[in-house]
Scaffold this active site. Structure first.
Site, short mmCIF file in Angstrom:
data_model
loop_
_atom_site.label_atom_id
_atom_site.label_comp_id
_atom_site.label_asym_id
_atom_site.label_seq_id
_atom_site.Cartn_x
_atom_site.Cartn_y
_atom_site.Cartn_z
N HIS A 114 0.84 -1.21 0.00
CA HIS A 114 0.00 0.00 0.00
C HIS A 114 0.87 1.25 0.00
O HIS A 114 0.73 2.13 -0.87
CB HIS A 114 -0.91 -0.02 1.23
CG HIS A 114 -1.90 1.10 1.27
ND1 HIS A 114 -3.21 0.94 0.91
CD2 HIS A 114 -1.78 2.41 1.64
CE1 HIS A 114 -3.86 2.09 1.03
NE2 HIS A 114 -3.01 3.00 1.48
N GLU A 115 1.78 1.34 0.96
CA GLU A 115 2.60 2.54 1.09
C GLU A 115 3.65 2.63 -0.02
O GLU A 115 3.94 3.73 -0.52
CB GLU A 115 3.27 2.59 2.47
CG GLU A 115 2.30 2.64 3.64
CD GLU A 115 1.36 3.83 3.57
OE1 GLU A 115 1.73 4.86 2.97
OE2 GLU A 115 0.25 3.74 4.12
N HIS A 148 1.98 4.06 -3.14
CA HIS A 148 1.82 5.52 -3.01
C HIS A 148 3.12 6.22 -3.38
O HIS A 148 3.15 7.16 -4.19
CB HIS A 148 1.45 5.90 -1.57
CG HIS A 148 0.03 5.68 -1.22
ND1 HIS A 148 -1.02 5.93 -2.07
CD2 HIS A 148 -0.54 5.25 -0.05
CE1 HIS A 148 -2.17 5.65 -1.47
NE2 HIS A 148 -1.90 5.24 -0.24
#
Length: 219
Positions: free
Chosen positions: A27-28, A31
């Site tokens: 997820h990170e 990003h």
């Protein structure tokens, strides 16, 4: 709390932890990677453009995982819109990247889970390799669920969740500016949604729908 309960809790955490670490990491990382591709080097400079989960862990978010044994969070990847050529649209894609990565990860884990069941004769019980197969089955199952939950939860359009930036990028400039005024109150709104259980009515239907698609035939 007796030793049996403590042992069961420890077992659950051990089974959940791999899926949680994978979920928050992809997820990170996504990003940060999308931001980097769009011209923002902030995440890379901060050492966050990595698949090392230690770089992304948040102490409180990890503690919450231990307590709830389902929900936790990582440190948000830093993004500086001043580096972006089109901040509004670029932030939309950066924000959308995290939940999209989780859904793709859930799909991959579901495929592995179906493959495990197929190659063990359609059952994970009664196998000679039960000590390996059953824990692996549960790790993959929890991994699918955690990635789906993280994706859908983050799509709620309340700051500081990704859904807020996505909605902001979709709104006309004037409405987006008005929506930004909610940011200081976002965390309070989110806590209120959680404690009144309103968040369950928002996220449970899509979570159940996606899980039903990914885990069809396994229940």
């Amino acid at each position: 709390m007796d030793s049996l309960n403590i042992s069961r809790i420890v077992q659950e955490i051990v089974l959940i932890l791999p899926g949680f670490l994978l979920a928050v990491t992809v997820h990170e990382y996504t990003h940060g990677y999308i931001a980097y591709r769009l011209g923002d080097p902030t995440a890379k400079a901060a050492g966050r453009l990595t698949f090392n989960p230690i770089s992304h862990l948040d102490p409180i978010g990890t503690l919450m995982l231990v307590v709830t044994r389902m929900i936790g969070w990582a440190k948000p990847v830093p993004v500086d819109p001043r580096y972006l050529r089109n901040p509004r649209s670029d932030m939309l894609w950066i924000s959308l990247g995290g939940p999209a990565a989780n859904l793709i990860t859930a799909l991959v884990l579901a495929v592995l889970l179906h493959g495990l069941v197929f190659f063990t004769g359609g059952s994970v019980t009664g196998q000679v390799t039960t000590l390996i197969v059953v824990p692996l089955y549960m790790i993959l199952l929890f991994g699918v669920r955690i990635n789906v939950v993280l994706a859908i939860f983050n799509l709620i359009p309340v700051p500081p969740l990704d859904g807020a930036k996505i909605l902001e990028g979709l709104l006309p400039p004037r409405q987006a500016y008005q929506f930004q005024k909610l940011e200081p109150y976002g965390f309070i709104i989110l806590i209120a949604l959680i404690f009144t259980d309103a968040v369950s009515y928002i996220i449970l239907p899509p979570i159940r729908f996606i899980e039903a698609l990914l885990l069809s035939g396994l229940r």
